[in-house]
Motif scaffolding. Structure first.
Motif, PDB file in Angstrom:
ATOM      1  N   ASN A 114       0.813  -1.212   0.000  1.00  9.26           N
ATOM      2  CA  ASN A 114       0.000   0.000   0.000  1.00  9.26           C
ATOM      3  C   ASN A 114       0.850   1.266   0.000  1.00  9.26           C
ATOM      4  OD1 ASN A 114       0.942  -0.061   2.575  1.00  9.26           O
ATOM      5  ND2 ASN A 114      -1.054  -0.187   3.578  1.00  9.26           N
TER       6      ASN A 114
ATOM      7  N   CYS B 267       4.128  -4.574   4.627  1.00  6.27           N
ATOM      8  CA  CYS B 267       2.956  -5.448   4.622  1.00  6.27           C
ATOM      9  C   CYS B 267       3.421  -6.888   4.759  1.00  6.27           C
ATOM     10  CB  CYS B 267       2.178  -5.254   3.329  1.00  6.27           C
ATOM     11  SG  CYS B 267       0.661  -6.186   3.273  1.00  6.27           S
TER      12      CYS B 267
ATOM     13  N   SER C 194      -5.796  -4.599   2.539  1.00  9.36           N
ATOM     14  CA  SER C 194      -6.280  -3.358   1.965  1.00  9.36           C
ATOM     15  C   SER C 194      -7.079  -2.589   3.008  1.00  9.36           C
ATOM     16  CB  SER C 194      -7.161  -3.647   0.742  1.00  9.36           C
ATOM     17  OG  SER C 194      -7.660  -2.449   0.201  1.00  9.36           O
TER      18      SER C 194
ATOM     19  N   CYS D  88      -9.252   0.520   4.193  1.00  9.01           N
ATOM     20  CA  CYS D  88     -10.022   1.645   3.674  1.00  9.01           C
ATOM     21  C   CYS D  88      -9.881   2.841   4.619  1.00  9.01           C
ATOM     22  CB  CYS D  88     -11.488   1.274   3.447  1.00  9.01           C
ATOM     23  SG  CYS D  88     -12.414   0.940   4.932  1.00  9.01           S
TER      24      CYS D  88
ATOM     25  N   ASP E 123      -9.803  -3.150   7.986  1.00  9.23           N
ATOM     26  CA  ASP E 123      -9.174  -3.831   6.863  1.00  9.23           C
ATOM     27  C   ASP E 123     -10.271  -4.433   5.981  1.00  9.23           C
ATOM     28  OD1 ASP E 123      -7.424  -5.035   5.161  1.00  9.23           O
ATOM     29  OD2 ASP E 123      -6.505  -6.331   6.660  1.00  9.23           O
TER      30      ASP E 123
END
Length: 63
Positions: free
Chosen positions: A4, A9, A15, A17, A22
Motif C-alpha cells: 500500500n 505489509c 487493503s 479503507c 481492513d
C-alpha cells in the motif's frame, strides 16, 4: 515499503479503507496460503506417482 506504499505489509492480501478497518477479512490470508500448500503437495504427489510410469514406458519402448 509495503504493497500500500506506506508500511511494511506482512500479509498476502491487505487493503485498509481507513486506519482501523481492513477490507480483506482475517480468514482470507490463511485460506490462500493453505490453498497454495495443498496445490504444491498435489503437484509433487502427481509428479512422484507419474515418474515410475514414464520411466517404465521408456524402458519398454527401447526394446
Amino acid at each position: 515499503m509495503g504493497l500500500n506504499g506506506s508500511e511494511e505489509c506482512q500479509f498476502i492480501l491487505h487493503s485498509n479503507c481507513n486506519a482501523s478497518y481492513d477490507m480483506v477479512p482475517a480468514w482470507v490470508n490463511p485460506v490462500v496460503v493453505l490453498a497454495l500448500v495443498v496445490s504444491l503437495v498435489g503437484l509433487v504427489r502427481f509428479a512422484v506417482a507419474r515418474w515410475p510410469l514414464s520411466r517404465a514406458m521408456n524402458d519398454t519402448s527401447a526394446t
